[in-house]
Design an enzyme around this catalytic site. Structure first.
Site, mmCIF file in Angstrom:
data_model
loop_
_atom_site.group_PDB
_atom_site.id
_atom_site.type_symbol
_atom_site.label_atom_id
_atom_site.label_comp_id
_atom_site.label_asym_id
_atom_site.label_seq_id
_atom_site.Cartn_x
_atom_site.Cartn_y
_atom_site.Cartn_z
ATOM 1 N N ARG A 124 0.815 -1.214 0.000
ATOM 2 C CA ARG A 124 0.000 0.000 0.000
ATOM 3 C C ARG A 124 0.845 1.259 0.000
ATOM 4 N NH1 ARG A 124 -5.352 -1.785 3.657
ATOM 5 N NH2 ARG A 124 -6.232 -2.956 1.913
ATOM 6 N N TYR B 214 -6.239 -0.635 -6.998
ATOM 7 C CA TYR B 214 -5.608 -1.893 -6.547
ATOM 8 C C TYR B 214 -4.938 -1.772 -5.174
ATOM 9 C CZ TYR B 214 -1.246 -0.575 -9.249
ATOM 10 O OH TYR B 214 -0.142 0.005 -9.787
ATOM 11 N N GLU B 215 -4.712 -2.894 -4.559
ATOM 12 C CA GLU B 215 -4.252 -2.954 -3.148
ATOM 13 C C GLU B 215 -5.235 -2.252 -2.216
ATOM 14 O OE1 GLU B 215 -1.901 -4.877 -2.325
ATOM 15 O OE2 GLU B 215 -0.973 -5.198 -4.269
ATOM 16 N N GLY B 216 -6.515 -2.327 -2.535
ATOM 17 C CA GLY B 216 -7.545 -1.712 -1.693
ATOM 18 C C GLY B 216 -7.936 -0.347 -2.223
#
Lengths: 590, 590
Positions: B295, B439-441
């Protein structure tokens, strides 16, 4: 998949904006609210049934350049034929040459549907309409008779040729050269970014071209406007020889792939035959006639794409299930509700819908003012309406198109990872939307026009009149509904912020150019806030006539007041304090 | 064309963030400011000389799917070999298995250069690093010895396999099935959106896969993490048989075309051989180890692309001439200055630069906190730094990536019509940037993490400690410079707004979920504002050491205070008043 928002449009036109003022005007003998509804119904069918299904094909296949000319996707060609057959090219044109003379208000409502369902397609009739307008207002009777009937019927299309490699926003730099030869001119030069500059929809294309007659003064005072048909037209109206104009290439663009963006070369051989419109050296003035109409039409593209993005995001979020929302107000039952119930997803959907409705209301209000300015009997009201319409055009163009991009981007976000995959379609809306803040004058150009020509030139008269009217109308709202009261208070606070900022702009015209874009955005948020508060009051008053529709309207208005209108305070502050740090900065040292 | 912003990075690391605190820590024996500078110089050379020149090729050619596996552009394959040869895959990894053990601060600075010069390329080492981290922290000694040396040397790459069609943000819905078979498991299932899930850079790929052991509890408590090599690895380290995993297709995406996004099918035949990491049912916990690092790394992609967009816009606007700016502060002489001198263009450039610098400062500050949290001797300071680093991760990820999109969009705008033409390259930055908030949350997931896990769980302790520290530091700034005083005042006003909003979030946790994104953005604007004010003070103090650089820094800080920090007031207000209109809305009625 796309559904024309007919209820929204009817509510906006009939109730919020009040098109009854147009009924009975002598210039608009055929206009009635029933006529408007019938036209919108038909347009919705066309947009949903013909244009929307081929929108993706335009993106994937795109226009193709060949040595013999640009080839359009077959589906687009067929749709254009149906568009002509349906009489849609005639809607807004003058009755004298075969048009239906519909008001700008109705035209704006209808064009939203074209833009939402298929932006790349919509541009062709939009540009033809601009060319028709210019010939109609500035051309000779002979020119009108020769070109307008076939352009209005859709047998031929039209283009606007302004840009050259060195002359984009700065038209003073135009070099295209015109040499007088008897009753016409020979034109030599290259034009770029010509939307639908070539295609195979029709047998002829009428190019409206800015050029410079040999010996004309430098700068914008030496620009003239010419009609340059792709194929020369004989006196009996039949087609003659091809003219000396050629599409050299088309651009590979981020979006609107279904719309050919052409480089046109004039006069590679003997010079392109060109016919002067009106007088020499008045081309810029004539061009602005086209531009103003086109700017409103491009402005609506912003909320039209926001509407499309919203519809797609809403549909996705109502079916996609992804974890249980930790919130109240979810449907009962054992099934996990879809992501639309997640508070942050709801926030994104409400943002899209609230901005879309507000931007639509502002554009339709501006269109109505232009209609009143054109069709009212002479007098103060007419002049005031005309000035207000012109004041609002840069706001519609700038605010709505910037919103178009950010709301399309939000639509991608609602889809999560799927939004980044082209098959989903959300990404296409973002790509398509990105052109609207650029063409027909960038947001910066609009904002410069707003603080300069529209607010500065009349010393704020038109803007302050609008501010006073908004304030008076809002103060008159009296409702026991707490939501309406909150909307009213938020809108009034916004109007006050706009008033402050307007004073700052008038006080420091040079500084105003540095913060003109925040000022323009402030105008959009606040005028949108005023109309949203009005809509709120109407929605409460009529709640029983269509409970779900008006309940949603109230939700949206409430959201706009609490979550979007506060931006007005920041923007006003930036307008008041931001200029110096921009003016003092030296770009050579960045 | 891209130039690594080395001066900015050195200023940020050494002066603004103060990396001297890392020097001499026993965990970081090799770290020195000179070492950092040398690494940055080398990285700049690699980014400018190897990665930037092939960035466009990645976009145009893209990764190609074949039945034998994914084929990368030859230029990318060659660049990967050079990347390995240069030892770049080793920078942040543990020394024990061949890494250089550089701190996160330096790693973050270096990764910005990879992301700016070639985002599609950067993703492969980023994911390998995440896989290395997970094995290193959670794997057995035997697993570490078997996989880490070759992953750290770059001989093999790694991936993270979370997403399935029904399980995106909601990992509880994962269905991939693992069946125990002796010392390993057999894995069956389909994973989607797997970045660099297949490629031809290396002879093997180590997939880190989330799955569910037969009989495991439902939900996230039944998820386990597995190592699944593409090619099985013999005990002597040589490659054995291909495993039962296959890339079924790759996605057609809006951007990062040079990065293959794969659908991986596990267990179509006999079941993919999979090795459990750590204990069964603790997969989610292990995955978060990878996630937190990833993140931060995705967060930096936001300002990295904003930097690229800014550089390109600045270059264009310094050469493009288009009309005479009506403003002061233009160069003398008869020549019309370029568009960078138009006040609105300057405003756009300043916006890009000010946000980029602020977001970079926030990310590097967060990285430093993570380093201190990891490497300081046990005690309060260590714990506080660790908590602060974790608090800031969602802010870096959410705020910086959203800025990446809007600043890339602004870069298109500075180019006018040319920005919409793909050849210019500005549009690619916008397309590439759009993935980072997803992406990645997604941003919504980050914001939920911020108000829930990071602010809610410790009852605001970490956030309020940060607020108190920012306030104390700002109050200590004392300068006779009016600009510094204005930056200080604006930053303090922002900190107060964040304090108010934090209280509101703590008071109403359910409402907080509805306004978590505005709260996250507020955090970014304010922490960025604090660091920008600090930079302002440093720039005035050291103005004479590098007059042009520090003059620009002062311009940027002044602009941030006057034009960007006011947004904090709106955001704080929205956090305090916006939730009810969201929670009450019913998406079924929109």
């Amino acid at each position: 998949m796309y559904k024309a928002p007919l209820k929204e449009l009817r509510f906006a036109i009939h109730q919020l904006i009040g098109d009854e003022r147009l009924v009975g005007l002598s210039d608009l003998p055929d206009y009635s609210t029933e006529f408007a509804d019938a036209v919108l119904d038909e347009a919705a069918r066309f947009a949903e049934g013909v244009l929307d299904p081929i929108n993706r094909i335009g993106d994937r296949t795109g226009a193709k350049w060949t040595a013999e000319g640009v080839r359009m996707p077959a589906e687009f060609k067929a749709a254009y034929a149906k568009f002509v057959e349906g009489g849609w090219t005639q809607l807004r044109a003058e009755a004298e040459f075969g048009g239906q003379g519909a008001p700008t208000l109705l035209g704006t409502a209808v064009e939203e549907l074209w833009a939402s369902s298929n932006l790349a397609f919509k541009l062709c009739p939009m540009l033809t309409q601009g060319a028709v307008e210019a010939i109609n207002q500035c051309g000779s009777q002979a020119q009108k008779e020769k070109y307008l009937p076939k352009m209005i019927s859709g047998e031929w299309t039209g283009t606007m040729n302004l840009t050259e490699p060195q002359a984009g926003s700065d038209l003073a730099a135009i070099r295209t050269r015109a040499v007088k030869e008897g009753d016409h001119y020979r034109l030599y030069g290259q034009k770029i970014f010509i939307t639908y500059g070539d295609h195979d929809y029709t047998s002829n294309i009428i190019h409206m071209v800015l050029g410079r007659v040999e010996g004309a003064p430098a700068g914008v005072r030496g620009i003239s406007l010419f009609i340059v048909p792709k194929v020369l037209v004989n006196d009996d109206g039949s087609l003659g020889k091809p003219n000396d104009v050629r599409c050299v290439s088309i651009e590979h663009k981020l979006g609107i792939h279904g719309s050919p963006t052409c480089v046109l070369s004039y006069g590679d051989k003997e010079g392109a035959v060109a016919y002067l419109v009106g007088e020499e050296n008045r081309g810029l003035e004539y061009m602005f006639i086209m531009m103003n109409a086109a700017r409103l039409s491009v402005g609506l593209e912003g909320y039209a794409l926001a509407e499309r993005a919203y519809q797609q995001a809403l549909e996705y979020s109502r079916t996609r299930v992804q974890g249980k929302p930790k919130t109240k107000n979810v449907p009962d039952g054992s099934k996990v509700p879809p992501i639309a119930y997640h508070p942050d997803v709801k926030r994104m959907l409400l943002t899209q819908k609230a901005y879309t409705d507000a931007a639509r209301a502002v554009a339709l209000y501006a269109a109505m003012q232009l209609d009143l300015g054109k069709h009212l009997p002479d007098g103060d009201e007419k002049a005031k309406a005309q000035a207000r319409g012109e004041l609002l055009i840069p706001i519609v163009k700038g605010w709505s198109t910037e919103l178009g991009v950010s709301m399309a981007s939000l639509g991608v976000q609602v889809h999560g990872g799927m939004g980044f995959i082209e098959e989903t379609g959300a990404a296409q809306i973002l790509r398509d939307s990105r052109i609207a803040p650029i063409y027909e004058g960038t947001t910066g150009i609009q904002a410069g026009d707003l603080v300069g020509r529209k607010v500065g030139r009349d010393n704020g008269a038109a803007m302050n009149a609008l501010i006073a009217d908004m304030q008076a109308e809002l103060e008159k709202i009296s409702s026991s509904d707490a939501g309406v009261a909150a909307s009213k208070a938020a809108a009034l606070e916004g109007v006050a912020a706009l008033k402050d900022a307007t004073a700052a702009v008038l006080k420091d015209p040079e500084g105003a150019l540095a913060v003109c874009v925040p000022y323009l955005m402030l105008g959009g948020v606040v005028v949108g806030g005023w109309l949203t508060a009005k809509a709120h009051e109407l929605a409460v008053r009529q709640a029983s006539t269509d409970p779900d529709f008006f309940a949603a309207k109230q939700q949206i208005s409430r959201f706009y007041a609490a979550n979007l209108l506060p931006e007005a305070q920041t923007l006003s502050r930036v307008v008041k304090q931001g200029a110096a740090s921009i003016l003092d900065a030296d770009p050579a040292k960045l």
